[in-house]
Scaffold this active site. Structure first.
Site, PDB file in Angstrom:
ATOM      1  N   VAL A   1      17.185  -0.750  -4.725  1.00 47.83           N
ATOM      2  CA  VAL A   1      17.344  -1.312  -6.070  1.00 47.83           C
ATOM      3  C   VAL A   1      16.000  -1.417  -6.779  1.00 47.83           C
ATOM      4  O   VAL A   1      15.942  -1.623  -7.992  1.00 47.83           O
ATOM      5  CB  VAL A   1      18.020  -2.702  -6.023  1.00 47.83           C
ATOM      6  CG1 VAL A   1      19.445  -2.576  -5.550  1.00 47.83           C
ATOM      7  CG2 VAL A   1      17.229  -3.668  -5.145  1.00 47.83           C
ATOM      8  N   ALA A   2      14.910  -1.324  -6.044  1.00 44.37           N
ATOM      9  CA  ALA A   2      13.566  -1.381  -6.633  1.00 44.37           C
ATOM     10  C   ALA A   2      12.611  -0.611  -5.734  1.00 44.37           C
ATOM     11  O   ALA A   2      12.766  -0.609  -4.509  1.00 44.37           O
ATOM     12  CB  ALA A   2      13.108  -2.829  -6.787  1.00 44.37           C
TER      13      ALA A   2
ATOM     14  N   ALA B   1       8.272   0.407  -5.401  1.00 45.18           N
ATOM     15  CA  ALA B   1       6.895   0.291  -5.890  1.00 45.18           C
ATOM     16  C   ALA B   1       5.971   1.034  -4.935  1.00 45.18           C
ATOM     17  O   ALA B   1       6.426   1.708  -4.000  1.00 45.18           O
ATOM     18  CB  ALA B   1       6.502  -1.176  -6.008  1.00 45.18           C
TER      19      ALA B   1
ATOM     20  N   ILE C   1       3.907   0.005  -2.635  1.00 44.75           N
ATOM     21  CA  ILE C   1       3.743  -0.513  -1.283  1.00 44.75           C
ATOM     22  C   ILE C   1       5.062  -0.554  -0.515  1.00 44.75           C
ATOM     23  O   ILE C   1       5.112  -0.283   0.673  1.00 44.75           O
ATOM     24  CB  ILE C   1       3.128  -1.939  -1.318  1.00 44.75           C
ATOM     25  CG1 ILE C   1       1.751  -1.893  -1.993  1.00 44.75           C
ATOM     26  CG2 ILE C   1       3.017  -2.530   0.074  1.00 44.75           C
ATOM     27  CD1 ILE C   1       0.702  -1.130  -1.231  1.00 44.75           C
ATOM     28  N   ALA C   2       6.151  -0.892  -1.192  1.00 44.10           N
ATOM     29  CA  ALA C   2       7.424  -1.097  -0.499  1.00 44.10           C
ATOM     30  C   ALA C   2       8.587  -0.845  -1.450  1.00 44.10           C
ATOM     31  O   ALA C   2       8.389  -0.666  -2.667  1.00 44.10           O
ATOM     32  CB  ALA C   2       7.485  -2.520   0.056  1.00 44.10           C
TER      33      ALA C   2
ATOM     34  N   VAL D   1      13.028  -2.082  -2.022  1.00 40.40           N
ATOM     35  CA  VAL D   1      13.982  -3.139  -1.693  1.00 40.40           C
ATOM     36  C   VAL D   1      15.398  -2.571  -1.661  1.00 40.40           C
ATOM     37  O   VAL D   1      15.817  -1.841  -2.576  1.00 40.40           O
ATOM     38  CB  VAL D   1      13.894  -4.294  -2.717  1.00 40.40           C
ATOM     39  CG1 VAL D   1      14.913  -5.387  -2.393  1.00 40.40           C
ATOM     40  CG2 VAL D   1      12.485  -4.885  -2.742  1.00 40.40           C
TER      41      VAL D   1
ATOM     42  N   LYS E   1      13.215  -5.918   2.142  1.00 43.51           N
ATOM     43  CA  LYS E   1      12.024  -5.232   1.647  1.00 43.51           C
ATOM     44  C   LYS E   1      11.417  -4.432   2.792  1.00 43.51           C
ATOM     45  O   LYS E   1      11.146  -4.979   3.872  1.00 43.51           O
ATOM     46  CB  LYS E   1      11.015  -6.242   1.107  1.00 43.51           C
ATOM     47  CG  LYS E   1       9.845  -5.615   0.377  1.00 43.51           C
ATOM     48  CD  LYS E   1       9.042  -6.677  -0.377  1.00 43.51           C
ATOM     49  CE  LYS E   1       7.988  -6.051  -1.267  1.00 43.51           C
ATOM     50  NZ  LYS E   1       7.265  -7.054  -2.086  1.00 43.51           N
TER      51      LYS E   1
ATOM     52  N   ASP F   1       1.527 -13.164  -9.477  1.00 42.94           N
ATOM     53  CA  ASP F   1       2.023 -11.884  -9.994  1.00 42.94           C
ATOM     54  C   ASP F   1       3.266 -12.145 -10.844  1.00 42.94           C
ATOM     55  O   ASP F   1       4.319 -11.530 -10.655  1.00 42.94           O
ATOM     56  CB  ASP F   1       2.350 -10.951  -8.820  1.00 42.94           C
ATOM     57  CG  ASP F   1       2.380  -9.479  -9.234  1.00 42.94           C
ATOM     58  OD1 ASP F   1       1.886  -9.168 -10.332  1.00 42.94           O
ATOM     59  OD2 ASP F   1       2.888  -8.652  -8.464  1.00 42.94           O
TER      60      ASP F   1
END
Length: 505
Positions: A124-125, A127, A129-130, A132, A149, A284
């Site tokens: 669903v996401a 980036a 680094i990782a 999800v 994650k 963040d």
């Protein structure tokens, strides 16, 4: 491999004219004209800041993330470059689902189907680094909805490689550029490297989430997902799935009956509570990491980067904010020198005059239009002229404060951040310096006094019976300690008597 990566970086830098930006540092400009003549095929019509952003995007996720961090260092960068780097978005294609399932099996020693009743292989996401995924834990009735994650596979060698290259460039810049030593590019890269390495350990992120959840237990303002510790490792993190609306979708929030003015003020209160009550804040807080629940509470997500503040840091910030908005620039200068951040030989009157010259123009506008983040930025810029070393945790706080301001004014353009924050700051200062602060300090010392007093006879006996050439000195110290204890007990007795008298008479 490093050679090929270096060649790619050099090619991208040349294509976007980054060499020109470095050569511009040479006063005569002859090297710039020579470079342009030799590479006449390049299109350098776009502004330099835009070309830098495009180059970082072409170089990949780690350079994009570095640009994002660099954009927060407005005390170091020209405004045009800082503004452009702030536009960088960490949009990274997801890695394959079979790799995600493989990482889960590697982390748990068993396949995902034995851990999760449901697991969605589509993320669903995603980036740098990782990424999800959503699922349900295979426990009881399988009702625990979770977000999983997963760290990108084989990220550490790639990141360490790029960090080494960044450090090499920073060293070159520091050596060749006149302002290199003052702006300390290698320190900036080292600071960035620390953040990135922290994000590579999802156990650290899980601990951050757990701490923030504990700090806001039963809060009416903020929800933090629960961490499922039994299923957390350094490469996989499992936490409660949160349902809400992204805070950036203001029209949808209005349709759901959310009071945006109240939501805006709550965001400011959450931030100052984290900073001044806890000294531990989510660093963040951009809109992508914040949802809003159906009951109007904020939902925090993504805890890879947090900031911490000491009591000294908090006192410095509170004193400076209050002094700024009272236009007490003398107190601002004195706070810097007293904290040890400004060199002890700094003349307070000169520092005061410099701060006044920079900040007085800000106050020509209504307080509601004044940016807290920009006030802090002006302070950093002025401080640098007096060789004040800006603390990394305060730079992170300034970046977070700018995010909070931007978010708050997106929800409510009329948000008066000062009106919302001032009572909080004044109450905190009262608790630290006023009578409440005194009584709290006494309360904190009472356990130590209670432990120490019964030991005095034994310590006295040891001092009297132990053969020592400096017996008299030991006795003097013991008597002095006893006198101090007696004075404390007398003060406490008087204060308790005064409180009882006030209550009953």
């Amino acid at each position: 491999m490093r050679l090929f990566r270096l060649l790619k970086i050099a090619t991208v830098a040349s294509r976007f004219g980054l060499d020109e930006m470095v050569l511009e540092l040479e006063p005569s400009g002859r090297l710039v004209r020579l470079a342009n003549a030799l590479q006449f095929w390049r299109d350098l019509s776009a502004p330099r800041a835009e070309r830098l952003r495009l180059a970082l995007e072409a170089l990949g996720p780690i350079f994009v993330k570095f640009g994002q961090v660099l954009s927060t260092r407005r005390d170091l960068l020209p405004p045009d470059i800082a503004d452009e780097l702030a536009k960088l978005q960490d949009r990274v294609p997801p890695f394959a689902s079979d790799l995600a399932l493989r990482e889960i099996e590697k982390a748990y020693g068993r396949p995902a189907s034995e851990v999760f009743a449901e697991f969605d292989p589509a993320p669903v996401a995603s980036a740098s680094i990782a990424q999800v995924h959503l699922g349900r834990l295979k426990e009881e009735d399988g009702s625990h909805e979770v977000a999983v994650k997963i760290l990108r596979p084989n990220m550490r060698p790639v990141i360490e490689h790029d960090l080494a290259l960044l450090d090499s460039f920073a060293l070159l810049l520091e050596t060749l550029w006149v302002d290199g030593r003052r702006l300390k590019p290698r320190e900036v890269v080292a600071e960035f490297a620390k953040y990135v390495r922290d994000e590579l350990d999802l156990m650290r992120e899980a601990a951050n989430a757990s701490q923030l959840r504990r700090n806001f237990a039963d809060s009416k303002l903020l929800i933090v997902p629960e961490v499922h510790w039994d299923w957390c490792t350094s490469t996989v993190m499992v936490m409660e799935r949160m349902h809400g609306t992204p805070v950036s979708q203001t029209e949808k929030l209005r349709a759901e009956g959310i009071d945006l003015k109240k939501l805006s003020a709550a965001g400011v209160e959450i931030f100052f509570t984290q900073v001044f009550r806890d000294g531990f804040f989510h660093a963040d807080m951009h809109p992508g990491n914040i949802f809003v629940a159906s009951d109007g509470r904020y939902i925090a997500l993504d805890f890879g980067i947090v900031g911490t503040l000491t009591e000294s840091d908090k006192s410095y910030l509170a004193q400076n904010f209050l002094a700024f908005f009272r236009r007490d620039y003398k107190r601002v200068a004195e706070a810097h020198i007293e904290s040890g951040w400004a060199p002890p030989e700094t003349r307070a009157d000169e520092f005061e005059a410099a701060i006044r010259a920079v900040c007085e123009p800000i106050f020509d506008r209504p307080l509601k239009d004044i940016s807290f983040g920009k006030v802090l930025l002006r302070l950093f810029q002025t401080s640098r002229r007096f060789n004040v070393e800006i603390q990394p945790q305060l730079v992170m706080l300034q970046k977070t404060l700018l995010n909070v301001e931007g978010l708050g004014r997106q929800l409510d353009p009329e948000l008066d951040l000062w009106k919302t924050a001032k009572p909080f700051l004044e109450r905190w200062m009262s608790e630290q310096i006023g009578w409440r602060g005194f009584f709290r300090g006494v309360g904190q010392e009472l356990p130590q006094l209670a432990r120490s007093l019964p030991q005095l006879p034994r310590l006295a006996h040891q001092a009297l019976t132990r053969p020592a050439p400096n017996l008299q000195a030991q006795l003097d110290r013991l008597v002095a300690a006893q006198n101090r204890q007696n004075r404390w007990l007398a003060v406490i007795a008087l204060l308790l008597a005064a409180l009882l008298a006030r209550l009953f008479f």
